[in-house]
Enzyme design. Structure first.
Site: not given
Ligand SMILES: O=C(O)C[C@H](O)C(=O)O
Ligand SMILES: [Mn+2]
Ligand SMILES: NC(=O)c1ccc[n+]([C@@H]2O[C@H](COP(=O)([O-])OP(=O)(O)OC[C@H]3O[C@@H](n4cnc5c(N)ncnc54)[C@H](O)[C@@H]3O)[C@@H](O)[C@H]2O)c1
Length: 560
Positions: A100, A169
């Site tokens: 992530y 996600k």
């Molecule tokens: O994806 C992430 O880490 C958080 C958020 O949704 C973003 O767009 O930065």
């Molecule tokens: Mn985001």
């Protein structure tokens, strides 16, 4: 206790070994190898999940860079879900940053070059006539509770990437929220890209055409949403990283007719509200008494401004929004102010004595000097925008400035929290969107930088809504989730601790959020289940998916 689980499985031999949902690799027992046609297909030794995790962890560490590790983990996910999620759970903090934020940004930027195997559903604009057929081909007979979709126009702070993000996600929903991965589904809505680099890349895997906009775009999205309403009326529809002209609009359009959720607006608004509540717990003040400067008035910025629960009349008194044309003030005119920002527009006369730049714009530093904000939030995609002068001006304006540079990935953070800590002599209350190491306080103590990332709350918000089968995700449910998360803040016990729970505790925090959200759905009378409010906690714990193999019995009617 999980080895007591029994699954009736209808796959055999090679198809079983290539099903990531059911594959156990070397962990298939002797009996299962006999029953499922696997004798002779696997080496002799039977491994435990611990041994498999140890091996996979060693293999992971033979890769040197985060992006190589990301690719390795992606392959593991394609092979064996239980092993993938078991490994991630055992090394939660280390590996969340690999699958992530921030590494996912690099993976998406290089998606077409790293591409090996597709995941989820790709719905492409010119193929929309077969949308329903394509959708049913992959979802027929499945009990889908969650769909995560993106059109990839505003991926994190790296902009238009054509295709990407929804599967990361979705994996976070399972890892931190306990959502069964067999019930979650990720969808890429490919409506083209305006990214020149991708358009001229021979290896780009998406539809190599300019972005479709206007009526045609709206009809395409509507076709998709109506498909979900028809086939999966209870399913939560999560929107991620849509462009600023579409995100809020689509949310408003659908939120009263289906359980839809925009993560960048609502998830970010909620996690930031929780961090703010924790911060004012430390400063012993009230939300309504803060003066807020929000730098970057896009989906996240506006989501945060609205989530603080400050009324419309109050908004113009408390909030100062700064975007790429400086302070949002009247004379910028309609071309530079989106309709959604109207309630935050500052009158020009208020700024007549303030210096502007050559373009006549009031820059962030001047805004901070004049307003003396207690809270400064960054969601601008502009790395380094909170300069030393800006941060020092924050400190001059109040004793304990609350500074949240939330842009992702790490290199786009508005200020390195270590610098913000130094420039304010350890007085700033800090939280960032990506993970950062602790900063040193003047007294030598570590100051934990809270990770104010929506992943700390969106899996719980989603789980709570799925659990209660509410047909809507209401503001009340989101605020209830934020309040529960704020109550778990380590800073409430020790003011030098992080403002939000550590990511190591993200699964437990998300479970608490889910419980609060489902209870709120009951309080609002919008639950769709027949059991009672007092059962919410037990039901939530029972519903959580945990990575565990269980025992398989062959059954032709069983799961595939
Ligand atoms: O994806 C992430 O880490 C958080 C958020 O949704 C973003 O767009 O930065
Ligand atoms: Mn985001
Ligand atoms: N921490 C979190 O959980 C979280 C959640 C959502 C978004 N974010 C981050 O926030 C940033 C914005 O995301 P978004 O979804 O709101 O995107 P968005 O495209 O909707 O909004 C970005 C806004 O920033 C403005 N902007 C661009 N360049 C600017 C500049 N130089 N100066 C001032 N403003 C500028 C744009 O005009 C736009 O209004 C991204 O970096 C994203 O990673 C973090």
């Amino acid at each position: 206790m999980y080895s007591e689980l029994i699954f009736k499985v209808a796959l055999r031999g090679e198809t079983l070994l290539t099903s990531p949902r059911w594959n156990k690799g070397t962990a298939f027992t002797k009996e299962e190898r006999n029953d499922f046609g696997l004798t002779g297909r696997l080496p002799s030794r039977i491994n435990t999940i611990e041994e498999q995790c140890d091996r996979a962890y060693d293999q992971l560490h033979s890769r040197d860079t985060p992006i190589q590790r990301n690719s390795f983990l992606q392959s593991l996910k394609e092979q064996n879900w239980v092993l993938y999620y078991s490994l991630l759970s055992r090394h939660l903090k280390e590996l969340t940053s690999i699958i992530y934020t921030p590494t996912e940004a690099e993976a998406i930027e290089n998606y077409s070059h790293l591409f090996r195997r597709s995941e989820g559903l790709f719905l492409t604009f010119p193929d929309q006539d077969s949308m329903e057929e394509d959708f049913l081909e992959q979802t027929r007979g499945k009990d889908i509770e969650l769909i995560v979709c993106t059109d990839a126009e505003a991926i994190l702070g790296i902009g238009d990437q054509g295709v990407g993000i929804s599967s990361a996600k979705s994996a976070i929903y399972t890892l931190l929220g306990g959502i069964n991965p067999a019930k979650a589904f990720s969808v890429t809505l490919d409506v083209g890209t305006d990214n020149e680099r991708l358009l001229s890349d021979q290896l780009y895997v998406g539809w190599p055409s300019r972005r479709v906009r206007g009526d045609e775009y709206d009809k395409f999205i509507d076709k998709f949403v109506q498909l979900i309403r028809k086939h999966h009326p209870h399913c939560l529809l999560h929107f991620e990283d849509f462009g600023v002209t579409n995100a809020q609009r689509l949310l408003e359009l659908y939120r009263n007719e289906h359980s839809v959720f925009n993560d960048d607006i609502q998830g970010t608004g909620a996690v930031t509200l929780a961090a703010l509540m924790a911060a004012i717990g430390v400063t012993k003040s009230k939300l309504a008494d803060q003066r807020y400067v929000i730098f970057g008035a896009g989906s996240a910025g506006l989501g945060i401004a609205k989530q603080t629960g400050v009324s419309r009349e109050e908004a113009n008194k408390k909030f100062y929004l700064v975007d790429r044309f400086g302070l949002i003030k009247q004379s910028l005119g309609p071309n530079k102010i989106r309709p959604a920002l109207q309630e935050f527009v500052r009158p020009d006369q208020e700024w007549s004595d303030i210096p502007t730049n050559d373009a006549g714009e009031v820059e962030l530093l001047e805004v901070v000097r004049k307003v003396r904000p207690t809270v400064l939030i960054g969601c601008s995609t502009k790395g380094g925008a909170f300069t030393e002068r800006v941060v020092r001006a924050m400190k001059e304006g109040c004793k304990r400035p609350i500074i949240f540079p939330l842009s992702n990935p790490s290199n786009l953070v508005e200020v390195d929290p270590k610098d913000a800590n130094d420039w304010t002599e350890g007085m700033a209350l800090l939280a960032t969107g990506s993970p950062f190491p602790p900063a040193k306080m003047p007294n030598g103590k570590d100051y934990v930088i809270a990770e104010c990332n929506n992943a700390l709350i969106y899996p719980g918000l989603g789980f709570g809504s799925m659990l209660s089968q509410s047909r809507q995700m209401t503001d009340g449910m989101i605020i209830a989730g934020a309040q529960r998360l704020a109550a778990l803040s380590p800073a409430l016990k020790d003011p030098d601790s992080g403002l939000l729970p550590d990511f190591q505790d993200a699964p437990a925090a998300n479970l608490e959020v889910a419980i609060a959200v489902a209870q709120q759905a009951f309080d609002e009378g919008i639950q769709g289940v027949s059991w009672g409010r007092e059962e919410v906690r037990t039901k939530a714990e029972d519903k959580q998916w945990k990575p565990a193999y269980g025992r398989y019995e062959y059954d032709e009617q069983g799961a595939k």
